[in-house]
Design an enzyme around this catalytic site. Structure first.
Site, PDB file in Angstrom:
ATOM      1  N   LYS A   1       0.846  -1.199   0.000  1.00  0.00           N
ATOM      2  CA  LYS A   1       0.000   0.000   0.000  1.00  0.00           C
ATOM      3  C   LYS A   1       0.881   1.250   0.000  1.00  0.00           C
ATOM      4  CE  LYS A   1      -4.042   1.531   2.711  1.00  0.00           C
ATOM      5  NZ  LYS A   1      -4.831   1.226   3.933  1.00  0.00           N
TER       6      LYS A   1
ATOM      7  N   SER B   1      -9.542   0.845   2.909  1.00  0.00           N
ATOM      8  CA  SER B   1      -8.678   1.701   2.145  1.00  0.00           C
ATOM      9  C   SER B   1      -7.555   0.957   1.411  1.00  0.00           C
ATOM     10  CB  SER B   1      -8.053   2.749   3.064  1.00  0.00           C
ATOM     11  OG  SER B   1      -7.226   2.135   4.022  1.00  0.00           O
TER      12      SER B   1
ATOM     13  N   SER C   1      -9.894  -1.734   6.750  1.00  0.00           N
ATOM     14  CA  SER C   1      -9.171  -1.396   5.522  1.00  0.00           C
ATOM     15  C   SER C   1      -8.321  -2.506   4.929  1.00  0.00           C
ATOM     16  CB  SER C   1      -8.301  -0.158   5.753  1.00  0.00           C
ATOM     17  OG  SER C   1      -9.091   1.004   5.745  1.00  0.00           O
TER      18      SER C   1
END
Lengths: 536, 536
Positions: free
Chosen positions: A134, A209, A233
């Site tokens: 990420k 996310s 997330s």
């Protein structure tokens, strides 16, 4: 205010994103599926760009991949190249990556191959394993904008500690992945890189996310992934995209070097953890990291090594079908009923799990996400002048400016709620809770507003693992419940969002939740459950 | 405002305190030392009220005491009675107790004796061990005022979890002990029970806030004690009174049921831990508690059992002689030099420890003690109208009202400081730091203003154990350093407070500090050091 229009500020990041793609590996125009083709999960197999070996490699678990490399059957270069090629197609179809790191990845693979050639040994338990990461997890010398235009000049001074430890073990980082503005959406869109979509149905969100990670693992662009989770997330993306994801208990995995607004907020801790394509790869990831004793560098961590736990079916699973606030959509309900039946038939003790006041838990966690009223995030957004996205507004509205004493009061409530939930599990003899990850199989883009099925385990700080059921939305079996009367406005909103034709092909996932710090036991139990489901 | 004058409100607590004393065990008028006799440590031996056996019992370690009871040589009733008698004398001379629990203690002792008679077995590792407990640690059905007049009607609904676990193991709670107003003094006086004094020199403070516990263990009124520590509150009393005390790493010992203003403040955690008269009793206390897995009830605790550690002298001790802010008084300096020489001679690796910016650490911890500006404590004080004591004002002045975001910023600084200190210990190869507990051997009553020698380990969350050096203030050896030029106003204030004649007979203590979570190793190292010192 910004010195330049925000549209100018993002150009460098967009150019890095575009230029980092190896054009030779792109699908030619005639192989690109039409916009109407929503499910692209099989494109790697059908497009003809990947060899049979490349397909085999990218569909192998990290653990098995390392065995092949250790046996000299595959090289790290072959492995990384295979994933880079598949990920390039993924990028074309899903827009999941913010940056490929092809050169670094291939250079490291060459080093590993040379090492193996010389010594006959692999460098560690993740030798040659390609990992996607990420964007807001620091990679030395690279931009870390965390989804904010204002931060596009922010260069990470060093690798995040987790990245370092995985690299020590031989892992290769080949691609960085997309995330939403503010990082507080269960969706994946920002003003810099745009929107990431779901490989099973491109009209659907990949979750967020860690949405780029969901797409990455779902499409098998990487053998392992790294996400972060403060409200779901890691788990929403894993569930929406048909992959695996693990939210460990807080203070187990090293978090140092993750770049997030609001550092020092400790009432609800953001955690970092793996996404994968198997449960055993989650164990491999966790043991590789914790065997290196990260607490000797990041002193807030708890010095608990990753324990070996022998899977056994001597446990009790509580099935949580409905949190009492929002009724899950029909495919989720069907998935849970399927699991309940199969597990019972296999002799696992299954009971119904009546939720312990999830609305109370949500009312505690909601203000704790933004106890400064979101001032921190708003000021970063204002700095660049980028437009605030609707889901950012939605999340920031959870908060209001609290005093320190009000924050203490919520901390006390949180501790009481944790103790109460734990006591309920003990009293009812339930070891693990099998439950939805989200109200539905996946959200339509821009719509994931309901966080409680994941966020409740953040406030409780209980470990939770996502794994696919093997089932998908079925147009016949998963019809709208026409006689259902919603209990409240939120329930009504979510009920009205469901129709089976909106969620064609979407995978149905399970979330299995264990007790605080029972991370190892939770993964072991999920393995037992998955094994039983596979045999059924 | 209060409904009645505060002087009325406290009468019930004072009456409980007075009436709970068994008058038969008091020193008769002719045996009471004169007010001029400052050192009363030998009164139990010289007064003639205790039998030889009672003296032997009260000077035996908890561990050995249990062995005697397990062998049928002593009964729990004898043991508890001996300590109750000695504690009654202690109360006459030191005013350390807020309440004796004689009836409950003797009833429990009788139960234990009956159990032993029937089964031939002790009930647990603390069978019959009398423990004194700081007043704000909840005891079911008894007033818990935490040193505030406003709280004199507050009845604990149940025993604190730590008390429950110790009772499970056979411990007997016979006396509750005094603490200062607000609990934020390294001294021990409040408007309800008045002032506790030091058994070695009654002009001196017993330390605080667990000052009643310091006096209790120093005078051997109990075999073990329970204190709490957020800035030195276990360690200062242990050091001032010549006993042992241990501040564990936070989130190891169960804290549930401790009654303290400002619950939910998590930036600097208050911890609970033992005072004792030997290091092995600290191990006994800790293993007894942690063997019962308190984390299965208090879910914020870390699930780390108490490890057995084999003592070895293969470690490096850093000697911290001066924190760079306030120079310790001559007896402290002499004590550390003595330890350095003896340890070196015994082959222990000893190096000098240059402190890592203790002033920076103090500037982080100071505002975190009262991030609401002390509003919480002030409102409780105003509620009753009791006078605010000078040391309460002193402490509350540390704080100012912070915003949530300012609190976050201090949390971040705290984490950075912890990581930096830990890295320095690793870089310099230092396993343990031997250092002062306080600028002097003990403070004069009302004067302990300087907390940094203890509080620095609170912000660092490192385990710290106090043990006596065996040395005492020497009028010849510990003269004023007439040529010393103080570095700053605080240094000057503390320098001017020293004169050997003010601290006659006061014991010199050591503080040994380990790394975060190295609680077991720290106690084990202290045992090795103490053994070497005893042989020297």
């Amino acid at each position: 205010m910004a010195n330049q229009p925000w549209q100018e500020a993002i150009k460098e990041c967009q150019s890095i994103q575009e230029n980092s793609v190896n054009k030779e590996w792109l699908l030619p125009a005639d192989k690109i599926p039409s916009a109407e083709q929503l499910n692209v999960i099989d494109v790697p197999k059908t497009c003809g760009l990947l060899t049979a070996k490349e397909l085999e490699i990218t569909e192998t678990s990290a653990g098995d991949m390392v065995k092949k490399m250790a046996a000299g059957e595959w090289t790290a270069t072959e492995v990384v190249t295979s994933f880079l090629k598949r990920a390039t197609i993924g990028q074309q179809l899903l827009n999941f990556a913010t940056e490929f790191m092809t050169e670094d990845a291939l250079a490291r693979a060459a080093e590993l191959d040379a090492h193996f050639k010389t010594t006959g040994k692999i460098v560690g338990p993740l030798h040659g394993v390609p990992i996607s990461v990420k964007e807001h997890v620091g990679i030395k010398g690279r931009i870390c904008h965390t989804g904010y235009v204002a931060w596009v000049k922010n260069i990470a001074p060093e690798d995040a500690l987790l990245v370092k430890l995985l690299k020590n073990a031989g892992a290769i980082f080949h691609v960085r992945t997309n995330e939403p503005q503010s990082l507080m959406h269960l969706d994946c869109t920002n003003n810099i890189h745009g929107t990431t979509v779901n490989p099973w149905n491109r009209k659907l969100s990949p979750g967020g996310s860690s949405g780029g990670e969901g797409a990455s693992l779902g499409f098998k662009c990487a053998a392992l992934g790294i996400g972060t989770d403060i409200g779901g997330s890691i788990r929403a993306p894993a569930a929406f995209c048909g992959s695996y994801g693990f939210r460990p208990t807080a203070l187990r995995n090293p978090y140092k070097g993750v770049i997030l607004a609001g550092d020092g907020q400790e009432s609800i801790k953001c955690v970092i953890g793996p996404l994968s394509n198997s449960l055993s790869d989650i164990e491999l990831f966790q043991s590789t990291v914790l065997d290196q004793e990260p607490w000797d560098e990041e002193t807030s961590l708890v010095p608990l090594p990753w324990k070996e736990v022998t899977p056994t079916k001597e446990f009790t699973v509580g099935i949580l079908r409905d949190d009492g606030i929002v009724r899950p959509h029909p495919p989720i309900t069907r998935g849970l009923e399927h699991a309940a039946q199969v597990l019972k038939a296999a002799g696992v003790k299954v009971v119904e799990w009546e939720p312990v006041d999830h609305s109370v838990g949500w009312e505690i966690v909601k203000p704790l996400y933004f106890p400064d009223g979101g001032a921190c995030q708003r000021s970063i957004l204002e700095e660049s002048g980028e437009p605030i996205m609707p889901l950012t507004e939605w999340a920031l509205d959870y908060g209001r400016q609290l005093t320190v004493a009000e924050n203490w009061d919520l901390n006390v409530q949180r501790e009481e709620y944790r103790a109460r939930y734990h006591a309920a599990m003990k009293e009812r003899g339930v070891d693990f809770i099998l439950c939805p990850t989200y109200v539905g199989v996946a959200a339509e883009l821009g719509t994931p507003h309901y966080w409680v099925y994941t966020a409740i385990w953040n406030i409780l700080d209980q470990p939770a693992v996502i794994f696919p059921s093997g089932l998908h939305v079925d147009q016949e079996l998963d019809k709208i419940e026409t006689d259902y009367k919603p209990r409240n406005d939120v329930d009504k909103r979510e009920y009205e969002r469901y129709a089976p034709e909106k969620f064609v092909d979407a995978p149905i996932a399970y979330q299995l939740v264990g007790k605080h710090y029972k991370d190892e036991e939770t993964i072991a139990a999920a393995k037992v459950i998955e094994e039983i489901l596979k045999k059924a």
